[in-house]
Design a protein around this motif. Structure first.
Motif, PDB file in Angstrom:
ATOM      1  N   PHE A   1      -6.774   2.678   0.836  1.00 40.69           N
ATOM      2  CA  PHE A   1      -7.444   1.660   1.633  1.00 40.69           C
ATOM      3  C   PHE A   1      -8.923   1.512   1.286  1.00 40.69           C
ATOM      4  O   PHE A   1      -9.579   0.575   1.746  1.00 40.69           O
ATOM      5  CB  PHE A   1      -7.295   1.969   3.122  1.00 40.69           C
ATOM      6  CG  PHE A   1      -5.904   1.765   3.640  1.00 40.69           C
ATOM      7  CD1 PHE A   1      -5.429   0.501   3.936  1.00 40.69           C
ATOM      8  CD2 PHE A   1      -5.058   2.845   3.807  1.00 40.69           C
ATOM      9  CE1 PHE A   1      -4.142   0.319   4.397  1.00 40.69           C
ATOM     10  CE2 PHE A   1      -3.759   2.668   4.271  1.00 40.69           C
ATOM     11  CZ  PHE A   1      -3.300   1.406   4.564  1.00 40.69           C
ATOM     12  N   SER A   2      -9.457   2.425   0.502  1.00 35.70           N
ATOM     13  CA  SER A   2     -10.874   2.345   0.148  1.00 35.70           C
ATOM     14  C   SER A   2     -11.101   2.013  -1.321  1.00 35.70           C
ATOM     15  O   SER A   2     -12.192   1.598  -1.687  1.00 35.70           O
ATOM     16  CB  SER A   2     -11.584   3.668   0.477  1.00 35.70           C
ATOM     17  OG  SER A   2     -10.981   4.739  -0.245  1.00 35.70           O
ATOM     18  N   ALA A   3     -10.087   2.173  -2.150  1.00 37.26           N
ATOM     19  CA  ALA A   3     -10.237   1.889  -3.586  1.00 37.26           C
ATOM     20  C   ALA A   3      -9.898   0.424  -3.844  1.00 37.26           C
ATOM     21  O   ALA A   3      -8.763  -0.007  -3.599  1.00 37.26           O
ATOM     22  CB  ALA A   3      -9.336   2.810  -4.407  1.00 37.26           C
ATOM     23  N   PRO A   4     -10.847  -0.381  -4.347  1.00 35.70           N
ATOM     24  CA  PRO A   4     -10.564  -1.808  -4.595  1.00 35.70           C
ATOM     25  C   PRO A   4      -9.393  -2.020  -5.556  1.00 35.70           C
ATOM     26  O   PRO A   4      -8.594  -2.943  -5.363  1.00 35.70           O
ATOM     27  CB  PRO A   4     -11.876  -2.319  -5.183  1.00 35.70           C
ATOM     28  CG  PRO A   4     -12.916  -1.394  -4.651  1.00 35.70           C
ATOM     29  CD  PRO A   4     -12.265  -0.051  -4.591  1.00 35.70           C
TER      30      PRO A   4
ATOM     31  N   ASP B   1      -7.070   7.681  -1.332  1.00 37.18           N
ATOM     32  CA  ASP B   1      -7.215   6.779  -0.194  1.00 37.18           C
ATOM     33  C   ASP B   1      -7.089   5.346  -0.707  1.00 37.18           C
ATOM     34  O   ASP B   1      -8.062   4.752  -1.190  1.00 37.18           O
ATOM     35  CB  ASP B   1      -8.566   6.991   0.483  1.00 37.18           C
ATOM     36  CG  ASP B   1      -8.700   6.169   1.759  1.00 37.18           C
ATOM     37  OD1 ASP B   1      -7.698   5.490   2.126  1.00 37.18           O
ATOM     38  OD2 ASP B   1      -9.776   6.182   2.371  1.00 37.18           O
TER      39      ASP B   1
ATOM     40  N   GLN C   1      -6.260  -1.664  -3.713  1.00 42.65           N
ATOM     41  CA  GLN C   1      -6.059  -2.787  -2.800  1.00 42.65           C
ATOM     42  C   GLN C   1      -5.489  -4.001  -3.540  1.00 42.65           C
ATOM     43  O   GLN C   1      -4.563  -4.661  -3.057  1.00 42.65           O
ATOM     44  CB  GLN C   1      -7.388  -3.170  -2.149  1.00 42.65           C
ATOM     45  CG  GLN C   1      -7.945  -2.107  -1.217  1.00 42.65           C
ATOM     46  CD  GLN C   1      -7.132  -1.991   0.065  1.00 42.65           C
ATOM     47  OE1 GLN C   1      -7.164  -2.865   0.902  1.00 42.65           O
ATOM     48  NE2 GLN C   1      -6.390  -0.907   0.191  1.00 42.65           N
TER      49      GLN C   1
ATOM     50  N   THR D   1       0.833  -1.212   0.000  1.00 45.71           N
ATOM     51  CA  THR D   1       0.000   0.000   0.000  1.00 45.71           C
ATOM     52  C   THR D   1       0.862   1.254   0.000  1.00 45.71           C
ATOM     53  O   THR D   1       0.498   2.265  -0.617  1.00 45.71           O
ATOM     54  CB  THR D   1      -0.939   0.007   1.209  1.00 45.71           C
ATOM     55  OG1 THR D   1      -0.158  -0.065   2.414  1.00 45.71           O
ATOM     56  CG2 THR D   1      -1.901  -1.159   1.168  1.00 45.71           C
TER      57      THR D   1
ATOM     58  N   ALA E   1     -15.172  -9.286   5.612  1.00 43.79           N
ATOM     59  CA  ALA E   1     -16.199  -8.470   4.960  1.00 43.79           C
ATOM     60  C   ALA E   1     -17.568  -9.148   4.958  1.00 43.79           C
ATOM     61  O   ALA E   1     -18.593  -8.513   5.234  1.00 43.79           O
ATOM     62  CB  ALA E   1     -15.779  -8.165   3.522  1.00 43.79           C
TER      63      ALA E   1
END
Length: 413
Positions: free
Chosen positions: A44-47, A42, A50, A31, A123
């Protein structure tokens, strides 16, 4: 249902979650790498970001898997959590390049599948429980975090929500079961012994067998000779107990000396067994005079050459060959048998010859007999020499041995 939620499936699921935990340090580094190219985003929020961090993490995990100690740790976890039977996986660190590459492949597969299953677990379980709670809680249905569309806020749809949540959990369990089965199926290939591991194991078994055979020869030659001598001398003493007390006293003294010497040799061999080490031990040619003096048969001994030239390993084996030759003469000829022993030493080898008369009748066959003469040959061959035994001329049984004074295997004996 057992395939999805049975004990083995649960253990494999736990194994995958451990893999996900092992992936986390590499994932965080990934990351950081992705974030350095996506300033202000961000990650941590974008697939997509990730999955990009996940792609960066796997090569780093593969490099870590090349360390030798990764394999025994992975093997221990696979045996206890994946249900791999004993004997299928390799033992010990990965020493060769092939073994390290295989272990790295297993480690990478473990953390990759573990990362995916762990992400799904984190999840889907909360989401499935939330879906199952929709018919029973207006607060959950109206939660802005859930963002439930108005079209779905209908009684018949809400009635199906618990079943939908349960289906999600079953799908999650199915994904974990499939991933665990893949790991278990690849374990024998990636964590199993390589050809080099099998060769090393075979060499260890051969070395252990050689040590056991050597100890068996030591016990056979030492204890077998003592029992033969004691039996014959005790029998002779019993027959003349009343008519020849002097002979009885000599026989008892010989028995006492033979048993005392044999107990000392037996202690040495048993001490070797307790230590589990193949160290030098046992009597050598310098103890030959004591052996001949109390062996139970008259011996005519002649020696040629310098005994100082004989290495310790050769001296020990020569002593045992003489001891077994005397035992053989005692068994087949009795206490009246006369033995002629000749030992010659030069700069290259030790030559040993033992002659004794053949018995008048064929000796009784003992169950399991014949190991002593075979042991003489084995001792000579281990030193790079040779030995023969059998009838000679004029009713004589002869044992001959040629032992090189210098042989590559002697320093390890």
């Amino acid at each position: 249902m057992t395939l999805l939620l049975g004990r083995r499936a649960r253990l494999r699921w736990l194994h995958l979650i451990i893999g996900g935990a092992l992936l986390m340090p590499y994932f965080l580094v990934g990351t950081v790498i992705v974030g350095s190219y996506r300033s202000g985003a961000d990650v941590f929020s974008a697939p997509a970001d990730q999955f990009a961090a996940f792609a960066f993490a796997l090569p780093m995990a593969a490099l870590t898997g090349l360390f030798p100690l990764v394999r025994p740790l992975s093997v221990a976890a696979a045996r206890s959590l994946c249900g791999i039977p004993p004997g299928v996986l390799a033992d010990g660190p990965a020493r060769t390049r092939q073994a390290r590459v295989r272990a790295a492949g297993w480690f990478t597969l473990h953390v990759a599948l573990g990362g995916l299953v762990s992400g799904l677990t984190l999840a889907m379980i909360p989401f499935a429980l939330t879906v199952m709670a929709l018919p029973f809680s207006a607060a959950v249905r109206n939660s802005p975090m859930l963002g439930l569309p108005e079209a779905l806020d209908r009684p018949w749809i809400l009635a199906l929500a618990p079943f939908a949540g349960l289906a999600m959990l079953l799908i999650l369990a199915g994904c974990a079961a499939v991933a665990g089965a893949v790991l278990a199926g690849r374990a024998p290939v990636l964590l199993g012994p390589t050809p080099d591991d099998r060769l090393a194991a075979a060499e260890r078994r051969a070395a252990d067998l050689a040590v056991r055979n050597r100890l068996a020869r030591e016990l056979h030659d030492s204890v077998g000779h003592a029992l033969s001598a004691v039996t014959l001398q005790a029998g002779a003493a019993r027959r003349v107990l009343d008519s020849d007390p002097a002979f009885v006293r000599e026989a008892l003294a010989a028995i006492e000396e033979t048993t005392r010497r044999t107990v000392g040799e037996l202690d040495a061999v048993l001490g070797l067994l307790r230590r589990g080490e193949d160290e030098a031990h046992g009597p050598a040619l310098d103890a030959l005079d004591a052996l001949l003096a109390h062996c139970g048969v008259p011996v005519a001994y002649t020696a040629e050459g310098d005994p100082e030239l004989v290495p310790e390993a050769v001296s020990r084996e020569a002593y045992r060959i003489v001891q077994e030759g005397l035992s053989n003469a005692l068994r087949h000829g009795g206490s009246g048998t006369r033995v002629e022993l000749r030992i010659a030493v030069d700069a290259r080898e030790l030559r040993l010859t033992m002659d004794n008369p053949l018995p008048g009748q064929a000796p009784a066959v003992r169950p399991g007999g014949g190991r002593g003469l075979r042991g003489i040959t084995e001792r000579a061959v281990l030193l790079g020499g040779s030995a023969r035994s059998g009838p000679h001329t004029d009713g004589v049984w002869r044992i001959t041995a040629r032992l090189p004074l210098h042989h590559p295997g002697q320093e390890n004996r």
